[in-house]
Design a protein around this motif. Sequence first.
Motif, mmCIF file in Angstrom:
data_model
loop_
_atom_site.group_PDB
_atom_site.id
_atom_site.type_symbol
_atom_site.label_atom_id
_atom_site.label_comp_id
_atom_site.label_asym_id
_atom_site.label_seq_id
_atom_site.Cartn_x
_atom_site.Cartn_y
_atom_site.Cartn_z
ATOM 1 N N VAL A 197 0.840 -1.201 0.000
ATOM 2 C CA VAL A 197 0.000 0.000 0.000
ATOM 3 C C VAL A 197 0.873 1.249 0.000
ATOM 4 N N LYS A 198 1.952 1.225 0.780
ATOM 5 C CA LYS A 198 2.831 2.399 0.867
ATOM 6 C C LYS A 198 3.476 2.713 -0.487
ATOM 7 N N GLN A 199 3.857 1.667 -1.230
ATOM 8 C CA GLN A 199 4.472 1.917 -2.528
ATOM 9 C C GLN A 199 3.439 2.420 -3.537
ATOM 10 N N LEU A 200 2.247 1.907 -3.475
ATOM 11 C CA LEU A 200 1.195 2.403 -4.359
ATOM 12 C C LEU A 200 0.856 3.859 -4.030
ATOM 13 N N GLU A 201 0.884 4.197 -2.763
ATOM 14 C CA GLU A 201 0.659 5.588 -2.362
ATOM 15 C C GLU A 201 1.767 6.484 -2.914
ATOM 16 N N SER A 202 3.003 6.007 -2.837
ATOM 17 C CA SER A 202 4.135 6.781 -3.336
ATOM 18 C C SER A 202 4.015 7.030 -4.840
ATOM 19 N N VAL A 203 3.645 6.002 -5.598
ATOM 20 C CA VAL A 203 3.507 6.157 -7.040
ATOM 21 C C VAL A 203 2.305 7.048 -7.367
ATOM 22 N N ALA A 204 1.216 6.908 -6.617
ATOM 23 C CA ALA A 204 0.047 7.755 -6.843
ATOM 24 C C ALA A 204 0.400 9.227 -6.636
ATOM 25 N N LYS A 205 1.255 9.504 -5.671
ATOM 26 C CA LYS A 205 1.665 10.878 -5.385
ATOM 27 C C LYS A 205 2.501 11.465 -6.517
ATOM 28 N N HIS A 206 3.447 10.681 -7.014
ATOM 29 C CA HIS A 206 4.418 11.208 -7.976
ATOM 30 C C HIS A 206 4.019 10.990 -9.438
ATOM 31 N N VAL A 207 3.191 9.957 -9.694
ATOM 32 C CA VAL A 207 2.759 9.676 -11.078
ATOM 33 C C VAL A 207 1.257 9.378 -11.064
ATOM 34 N N PRO A 208 0.431 10.361 -10.804
ATOM 35 C CA PRO A 208 -1.005 10.100 -10.641
ATOM 36 C C PRO A 208 -1.676 9.497 -11.862
ATOM 37 N N ALA A 209 -1.115 9.696 -13.038
ATOM 38 C CA ALA A 209 -1.724 9.136 -14.250
ATOM 39 C C ALA A 209 -1.369 7.666 -14.471
ATOM 40 N N CYS A 210 -0.472 7.138 -13.650
ATOM 41 C CA CYS A 210 -0.008 5.752 -13.822
ATOM 42 C C CYS A 210 -1.103 4.757 -13.410
ATOM 43 N N CYS A 211 -1.248 3.686 -14.171
ATOM 44 C CA CYS A 211 -2.122 2.569 -13.795
ATOM 45 C C CYS A 211 -1.446 1.799 -12.665
ATOM 46 N N ARG A 212 -2.101 1.711 -11.503
ATOM 47 C CA ARG A 212 -1.472 1.135 -10.314
ATOM 48 C C ARG A 212 -2.264 -0.087 -9.846
ATOM 49 N N LEU A 213 -1.655 -1.265 -9.972
ATOM 50 C CA LEU A 213 -2.332 -2.507 -9.590
ATOM 51 C C LEU A 213 -1.811 -3.009 -8.252
ATOM 52 N N HIS A 214 -2.743 -3.344 -7.372
ATOM 53 C CA HIS A 214 -2.427 -3.887 -6.058
ATOM 54 C C HIS A 214 -2.577 -5.407 -6.141
ATOM 55 N N TYR A 215 -1.475 -6.124 -5.922
ATOM 56 C CA TYR A 215 -1.506 -7.571 -6.136
ATOM 57 C C TYR A 215 -0.496 -8.281 -5.245
ATOM 58 N N ALA A 216 -0.893 -9.414 -4.685
ATOM 59 C CA ALA A 216 0.019 -10.318 -3.981
ATOM 60 C C ALA A 216 -0.323 -11.739 -4.395
ATOM 61 N N GLY A 217 0.716 -12.537 -4.640
ATOM 62 C CA GLY A 217 0.508 -13.835 -5.267
ATOM 63 C C GLY A 217 0.189 -15.014 -4.365
ATOM 64 N N ALA A 218 0.449 -14.922 -3.063
ATOM 65 C CA ALA A 218 0.223 -16.073 -2.187
ATOM 66 C C ALA A 218 -1.251 -16.191 -1.808
ATOM 67 N N ASP A 219 -1.803 -17.385 -1.962
ATOM 68 C CA ASP A 219 -3.227 -17.592 -1.674
ATOM 69 C C ASP A 219 -3.588 -17.256 -0.230
ATOM 70 N N PHE A 220 -2.719 -17.613 0.710
ATOM 71 C CA PHE A 220 -3.070 -17.431 2.124
ATOM 72 C C PHE A 220 -3.168 -15.958 2.501
ATOM 73 N N ILE A 221 -2.588 -15.086 1.687
ATOM 74 C CA ILE A 221 -2.597 -13.659 1.997
ATOM 75 C C ILE A 221 -3.977 -13.047 1.779
ATOM 76 N N ALA A 222 -4.804 -13.686 0.973
ATOM 77 C CA ALA A 222 -6.106 -13.120 0.618
ATOM 78 C C ALA A 222 -6.914 -12.713 1.849
#
Length: 225
Positions: free
Chosen positions: A171-196
């Motif tokens: 979340v922190k990295q997505l926030e950082s990219v949203a701040k500096h590159v607001p036009a960027c397509c930002r996908l939040h994703y984690a690959g491990a099933d147990f994390i869901a």
Amino acid sequence: MELAEIEVGISHQTLVELQAVPIDRGRPLIAVDVDEVLVHFVPHLDRYIRTLGFEMRLVRYELEGSMFPIGSDDPLPFDECIGLINKFFEAETLNQEAVEGGGGALERMAAWAQIVILTNVPRHATAARRQNLNELGMPYPLVVNSGGKGRAMAWMAAKAGAPCGFVDDSVKQLESVAKHVPACCRLHYAGADFIARIFPECEFATEQVRDWAAAEEALKRVLSV
């Protein structure tokens, strides 16, 4: 913003690596995180630290407060967590296993976009990270960042002068990219099933996806020209 202005907030080593990436002007660019996005991390980290007498107990999507001595209810202090993570990267980076679907998705997207791996792995593990990804069939340019990834993403976006995408589990990295590159397509994703069950919502993402098929579809929909 001019490149020189963006560079002020980027570490020297990261900037050197960014400048070495062959970025084509006018071609879409996708920057991708590694741990929990392209390779499994937390389950592997848990197996590793158990050999040292510790274990993971994740109740929220944060490593701080989630590591315990086996048999104790007292979580490790932050500095000790960082110490174990550094030991993990020293010993296990070469052995990290691919998240299902990531390599294939990147290979297909590389036909219409330029792919860059943007990771916050400790610098001492840079060579091992590159080798591991190469052996897993993901030999894309690799940039080792520190702290927020927003400025590095802004630098690449400015260099490309084209639509850009960013995939990360933090979340922190997505926030950082949203701040500096607001036009960027930002996908939040984690690959491990147990994390869901503990994966947080992220107001800074343009979309949250559950697998690489959905990530690829979203990036192609937004970025392909």
